[in-house]
Design a protein around this motif. Structure first.
Motif, PDB file in Angstrom:
ATOM      1  N   ARG A 133     -61.630  32.272  42.560  1.00 46.47           N
ATOM      2  CA  ARG A 133     -62.770  31.782  41.800  1.00 46.47           C
ATOM      3  C   ARG A 133     -62.904  30.259  41.889  1.00 46.47           C
ATOM      4  O   ARG A 133     -63.437  29.612  40.983  1.00 46.47           O
ATOM      5  CB  ARG A 133     -62.681  32.231  40.341  1.00 46.47           C
ATOM      6  N   GLY A 134     -62.381  29.672  42.956  1.00 49.64           N
ATOM      7  CA  GLY A 134     -62.464  28.228  43.119  1.00 49.64           C
ATOM      8  C   GLY A 134     -61.663  27.451  42.103  1.00 49.64           C
ATOM      9  O   GLY A 134     -61.926  26.276  41.855  1.00 49.64           O
ATOM     10  N   GLY A 135     -60.659  28.113  41.497  1.00 51.47           N
ATOM     11  CA  GLY A 135     -59.835  27.440  40.500  1.00 51.47           C
ATOM     12  C   GLY A 135     -60.354  27.571  39.086  1.00 51.47           C
ATOM     13  O   GLY A 135     -59.798  26.956  38.173  1.00 51.47           O
ATOM     14  N   THR A 136     -61.402  28.351  38.870  1.00 53.07           N
ATOM     15  CA  THR A 136     -61.931  28.556  37.521  1.00 53.07           C
ATOM     16  C   THR A 136     -61.438  29.885  36.971  1.00 53.07           C
ATOM     17  O   THR A 136     -60.677  30.605  37.626  1.00 53.07           O
ATOM     18  CB  THR A 136     -63.466  28.537  37.528  1.00 53.07           C
ATOM     19  N   SER A 137     -61.883  30.220  35.783  1.00 50.57           N
ATOM     20  CA  SER A 137     -61.506  31.488  35.161  1.00 50.57           C
ATOM     21  C   SER A 137     -62.772  32.276  34.831  1.00 50.57           C
ATOM     22  O   SER A 137     -63.875  31.706  34.799  1.00 50.57           O
ATOM     23  CB  SER A 137     -60.706  31.239  33.875  1.00 50.57           C
ATOM     24  N   PRO A 138     -62.642  33.582  34.543  1.00 45.60           N
ATOM     25  CA  PRO A 138     -63.829  34.361  34.164  1.00 45.60           C
ATOM     26  C   PRO A 138     -64.520  33.830  32.919  1.00 45.60           C
ATOM     27  O   PRO A 138     -65.709  34.077  32.719  1.00 45.60           O
ATOM     28  CB  PRO A 138     -63.254  35.770  33.921  1.00 45.60           C
ATOM     29  N   ASP A 139     -63.773  33.084  32.068  1.00 46.08           N
ATOM     30  CA  ASP A 139     -64.407  32.482  30.899  1.00 46.08           C
ATOM     31  C   ASP A 139     -65.325  31.331  31.303  1.00 46.08           C
ATOM     32  O   ASP A 139     -66.267  30.998  30.580  1.00 46.08           O
ATOM     33  CB  ASP A 139     -63.348  31.963  29.920  1.00 46.08           C
ATOM     34  N   ASP A 140     -65.036  30.699  32.437  1.00 45.75           N
ATOM     35  CA  ASP A 140     -65.869  29.594  32.921  1.00 45.75           C
ATOM     36  C   ASP A 140     -67.125  30.131  33.615  1.00 45.75           C
ATOM     37  O   ASP A 140     -68.240  29.715  33.296  1.00 45.75           O
ATOM     38  CB  ASP A 140     -65.079  28.714  33.900  1.00 45.75           C
TER      39      ASP A 140
END
Length: 299
Positions: A133-140
């Motif tokens: 996810r490019g270093g992000t999380s599903p919350d982002d």
């Protein structure tokens, strides 16, 4: 032998007056023309905007920003362009760490040939130096928003993928169809929990009576490694944009001359092209754990 007579250039009172007027008027006209020429262009000297409102506001702006959102408000999905600019542009605009450059058809052609599903899978699970996810999380960013970013980049690089279908409202909410089904599910969950608890009690009883060692340091190291793998690896594994390479003592040596609190501060609030917390929403403790993990590998 006679000399030629010398005559004065000014022979009449009118010529004298004209010469006097010209002696004053010509310099004045020249000065006016020079002043007019200088005032036609705006020249800003170094430091002259130091007290401008915008400059002062940027200097006194707090490092931390608080964003208040209504948890019950309908979710507004980001466009593919917005997600790209917030997450993907760091690597895909310069083509860092082997990432295909945005808009470069030659870089994207072999990836597009794999199909949309393969591209989306790689974006969600990670590939090579790119974290999931490019270093992000599903919350982002949701899967749908990541998919929109994939289509946005691919379509600007030679593909013609259609816009992903938006998720139906409430698609992620699951409720029991009937009270009987809910009761059955609750009984099943209770029975499963009881079985797990019985197995856990038996396993604990079989352990030796020696005191268990503290796991706080192990948990700290595990959290640091996990965050590094998810976020920091994207730049630190290959030394992207001047980031010190993981495990490279030469890269880390000048940075380790600073106190650890200073290094923590860089990671938490950003430095150079590194965004605060690497662009993630990880906790301060997890960010510090990731710093400790990278520092320990460089010693």
């Amino acid at each position: 032998m006679s000399e030629a007579p010398h005559g004065a250039p000014i022979k009449t009172p009118g010529q004298l007056i004209a010469a006097v007027v010209a002696a004053f008027a010509v310099p004045i006209v020249v000065i006016i023309l020079l002043a007019f020429y200088v005032n036609q262009s705006v020249r800003t000297g170094a430091g002259t905007d130091g007290l401008a409102d915008a400059t002062v506001a940027s200097r006194i702006a707090p490092l931390a920003q608080v964003t208040v959102r209504d948890a019950n408000a309908p979710h507004v999905f980001k466009t593919g362009e917005e997600v790209f600019k917030a997450v993907c542009t760091t690597c895909h605009t310069p083509g860092a760490a082997g990432a295909p450059k945005f808009g470069n058809n030659a870089d994207w052609a072999p990836r597009i040939a794999q199909g949309y599903d393969a591209l989306l899978h790689n974006a969600l699970t990670g590939k090579n130096a790119m974290p999931p996810r490019g270093g992000t999380s599903p919350d982002d960013y949701s899967d749908y928003e990541i998919a929109r970013a994939v289509v946005y980049m691919a379509d600007h690089s030679g593909a013609s993928f259609p816009e992903p279908a938006a998720p139906a409202p409430g698609a992620t909410t699951q409720t029991a169809a009937t009270p009987e089904a809910a009761a059955s599910a609750a009984q099943s969950a209770s029975a499963s929990t009881g079985a797990v608890n019985d197995q856990a009690a038996a396993a604990i009883a079989a352990l030796p009576s020696a005191p268990a060692p503290s796991t706080s340091s192990a948990d700290h190291a595990q959290a640091g490694k996990a965050l590094y793998t998810q976020v920091c690896q994207a730049c630190h594994a290959a030394g992207v944009l001047g980031a010190p390479k993981f495990g490279n003592k030469a890269d880390w040596a000048p940075r380790l001359k600073d106190p650890m609190d200073t290094i923590y501060n860089y990671a938490l609030h950003g430095k150079g092209q590194m965004p605060p917390k690497g662009g993630s929403n990880a906790s301060d403790d997890d960010v510090k754990a990731a710093v400790d993990y990278m520092v320990s590998a460089a010693k």
